[in-house]
Scaffold this motif. Structure first.
Motif, PDB file in Angstrom:
ATOM      1  N   HIS A 176       9.043 -12.361  12.313  1.00  0.00           N
ATOM      2  CA  HIS A 176       9.583 -12.923  11.072  1.00  0.00           C
ATOM      3  C   HIS A 176       9.801 -11.860  10.001  1.00  0.00           C
ATOM      4  O   HIS A 176      10.576 -12.077   9.057  1.00  0.00           O
ATOM      5  N   ALA A 177       9.168 -10.708  10.143  1.00  0.00           N
ATOM      6  CA  ALA A 177       9.369  -9.637   9.175  1.00  0.00           C
ATOM      7  C   ALA A 177      10.803  -9.116   9.189  1.00  0.00           C
ATOM      8  O   ALA A 177      11.277  -8.537   8.205  1.00  0.00           O
ATOM      9  N   LEU A 178      11.505  -9.349  10.308  1.00  0.00           N
ATOM     10  CA  LEU A 178      12.889  -8.902  10.391  1.00  0.00           C
ATOM     11  C   LEU A 178      13.774  -9.585   9.360  1.00  0.00           C
ATOM     12  O   LEU A 178      14.836  -9.069   9.001  1.00  0.00           O
ATOM     13  N   PHE A 179      13.360 -10.749   8.884  1.00  0.00           N
ATOM     14  CA  PHE A 179      14.161 -11.518   7.936  1.00  0.00           C
ATOM     15  C   PHE A 179      13.749 -11.265   6.481  1.00  0.00           C
ATOM     16  O   PHE A 179      14.306 -11.861   5.566  1.00  0.00           O
ATOM     17  N   ASP A 180      12.785 -10.387   6.271  1.00  0.00           N
ATOM     18  CA  ASP A 180      12.343 -10.020   4.933  1.00  0.00           C
ATOM     19  C   ASP A 180      13.360  -9.065   4.320  1.00  0.00           C
ATOM     20  O   ASP A 180      13.655  -8.012   4.907  1.00  0.00           O
ATOM     21  N   PRO A 181      13.945  -9.393   3.163  1.00  0.00           N
ATOM     22  CA  PRO A 181      14.940  -8.500   2.545  1.00  0.00           C
ATOM     23  C   PRO A 181      14.431  -7.078   2.356  1.00  0.00           C
ATOM     24  O   PRO A 181      15.224  -6.131   2.342  1.00  0.00           O
ATOM     25  N   ALA A 182      13.114  -6.926   2.242  1.00  0.00           N
ATOM     26  CA  ALA A 182      12.554  -5.597   2.033  1.00  0.00           C
ATOM     27  C   ALA A 182      12.730  -4.689   3.241  1.00  0.00           C
ATOM     28  O   ALA A 182      12.597  -3.467   3.133  1.00  0.00           O
ATOM     29  N   THR A 183      13.025  -5.280   4.404  1.00  0.00           N
ATOM     30  CA  THR A 183      13.181  -4.470   5.615  1.00  0.00           C
ATOM     31  C   THR A 183      14.590  -3.916   5.771  1.00  0.00           C
ATOM     32  O   THR A 183      14.848  -3.128   6.679  1.00  0.00           O
ATOM     33  N   ILE A 184      15.515  -4.303   4.887  1.00  0.00           N
ATOM     34  CA  ILE A 184      16.897  -3.832   4.984  1.00  0.00           C
ATOM     35  C   ILE A 184      16.986  -2.431   4.388  1.00  0.00           C
ATOM     36  O   ILE A 184      16.580  -2.202   3.247  1.00  0.00           O
ATOM     37  N   ASP A 185      17.517  -1.501   5.158  1.00  0.00           N
ATOM     38  CA  ASP A 185      17.574  -0.115   4.698  1.00  0.00           C
ATOM     39  C   ASP A 185      18.723   0.087   3.706  1.00  0.00           C
ATOM     40  O   ASP A 185      19.702  -0.680   3.694  1.00  0.00           O
ATOM     41  N   PRO A 186      18.656   1.120   2.862  1.00  0.00           N
ATOM     42  CA  PRO A 186      19.694   1.349   1.841  1.00  0.00           C
ATOM     43  C   PRO A 186      21.085   1.527   2.423  1.00  0.00           C
ATOM     44  O   PRO A 186      22.078   1.097   1.823  1.00  0.00           O
ATOM     45  N   GLU A 187      21.193   2.167   3.574  1.00  0.00           N
ATOM     46  CA  GLU A 187      22.500   2.369   4.191  1.00  0.00           C
ATOM     47  C   GLU A 187      23.174   1.035   4.494  1.00  0.00           C
ATOM     48  O   GLU A 187      24.375   0.852   4.256  1.00  0.00           O
ATOM     49  N   THR A 188      22.399   0.064   5.005  1.00  0.00           N
ATOM     50  CA  THR A 188      22.947  -1.251   5.327  1.00  0.00           C
ATOM     51  C   THR A 188      23.328  -2.004   4.065  1.00  0.00           C
ATOM     52  O   THR A 188      24.381  -2.655   4.012  1.00  0.00           O
TER      53      THR A 188
END
Length: 320
Positions: free
Chosen positions: A4-16
């Motif tokens: 479920h951590a994959l859906f945490d906005p904090a896991t999105i990298d700056p490049e994406t």
């Protein structure tokens, strides 16, 4: 089990984050694709736009013409680098994206070159008929014909035994529907050893993530996906019939599949639902979810795309 951590906005990298903002801005600066003639939209896509630069065409590509259900059917063929591969290890049948309405077999040559050279596969892409001129089941019939040819004369011609299939978006839908037709109409449930299914459109009745996405065109939006489904399927046909939407089909006896999708894809639910049903049917495979990834994010260069493509390479190589 899905992390479920994959859906945490904090896991999105700056490049994406940056890429997604650029895609939305580029689409906003262009004319709405449904406000101009379809022929012009197709031409613009082939030439490339700021929102979706054209992929280069391969100088190595050949054309194979087989008998199709409505006349000659073209398959675009790319062989692996002969300096690296003295003998073919298998084949990959690719079905292009474009909502059944846009796209062509020559618009994703770099993906096919990569698979050819990484896996030692001969890669073929189907030039299937497009909607709305040719609605359901025209595209599916063409893909079925291509798969039958590859599983028969093509297999013998290339001297191979390992066959794989895949596609993106509507191409992933057609790949699954082709596997179902091989199983149900031709008693060939395992003619193909595995399926590479990227951001598939598996429910033409529209999943909640499609219905609730809204107007933001991060590659596609709710209107786009609704129009694609409307153009492909005639009025009066139940969109959730198993022979239209594979999410509702009996899936037992199909090969392993690699499902890939980004969390910022309107078709996210389609992959989550379909991969769960695939696993429940005992078919095996893997589901890869990429934080912040837009629709078919592998279309855009970046670190996340490279990770996804490397996983696809490993999955296909393991099937040979």
């Amino acid at each position: 089990m899905i992390d479920h951590a994959l859906f945490d906005p904090a896991t999105i990298d700056p490049e994406t984050h940056r890429l997604n903002a650029e895609i939305v801005a580029a689409h906003a600066a262009q004319a709405d694709p449904w406000s101009i003639p379809l022929s012009e939209v197709r031409a613009r896509r082939r030439q490339g736009t700021q929102a979706s630069p054209a992929m280069p065409r391969s100088a190595r590509a050949e054309t194979v013409v087989i008998d199709g259900p409505d006349g000659p059917l073209s398959l675009r063929l790319i062989r692996p680098d002969a300096r690296k591969w003295k003998k073919l290890r298998g084949a990959y049948l690719h079905i292009h994206r474009g909502g059944w309405v846009w796209g062509a077999a020559d618009e994703q040559d770099p993906w096919l070159e990569r698979i050819a050279d990484a896996c030692g596969f001969v890669c073929l892409s189907v030039e299937y008929r497009l909607a709305p001129e040719h609605p359901y089941p025209a595209a599916l019939e063409d893909c079925e014909a291509a798969a039958l040819w590859l599983a028969g004369p093509g297999k013998a011609e290339f001297g191979i035994s390992a066959l794989t299939i895949g596609g993106e978006s509507a191409g992933a839908h057609l790949a699954v529907m082709t596997l179902l037709r091989l199983r149900d109409r031709h008693n060939l449930p395992r003619a193909f050893r595995g399926a590479n299914l990227n951001a598939g459109f598996f429910d033409l009745g529209l999943t909640p993530s499609v219905r609730n996405w809204g107007e933001t065109r991060l590659v596609v939006n709710t209107q786009d996906l609704t129009t694609f489904a409307n153009d492909y399927v005639r009025d009066g046909i139940d969109r959730r019939r198993p022979d239209v939407s594979p999410l509702y089909a009996e899936l037992k006896g199909l090969p392993p599949a690699l499902f890939s999708v980004g969390t910022h894809d309107p078709l996210l639910d389609d992959t989550l639902y379909m991969s769960s049903r695939w696993a429940a049917a005992g078919n095996g495979g893997h589901t890869a979810i990429y934080p912040g990834g837009c629709h078919v994010f592998v279309r855009y260069p970046g670190a996340m795309t490279e990770r996804a493509l490397e996983l696809i390479d490993r999955f296909l190589m393991a099937l040979a």
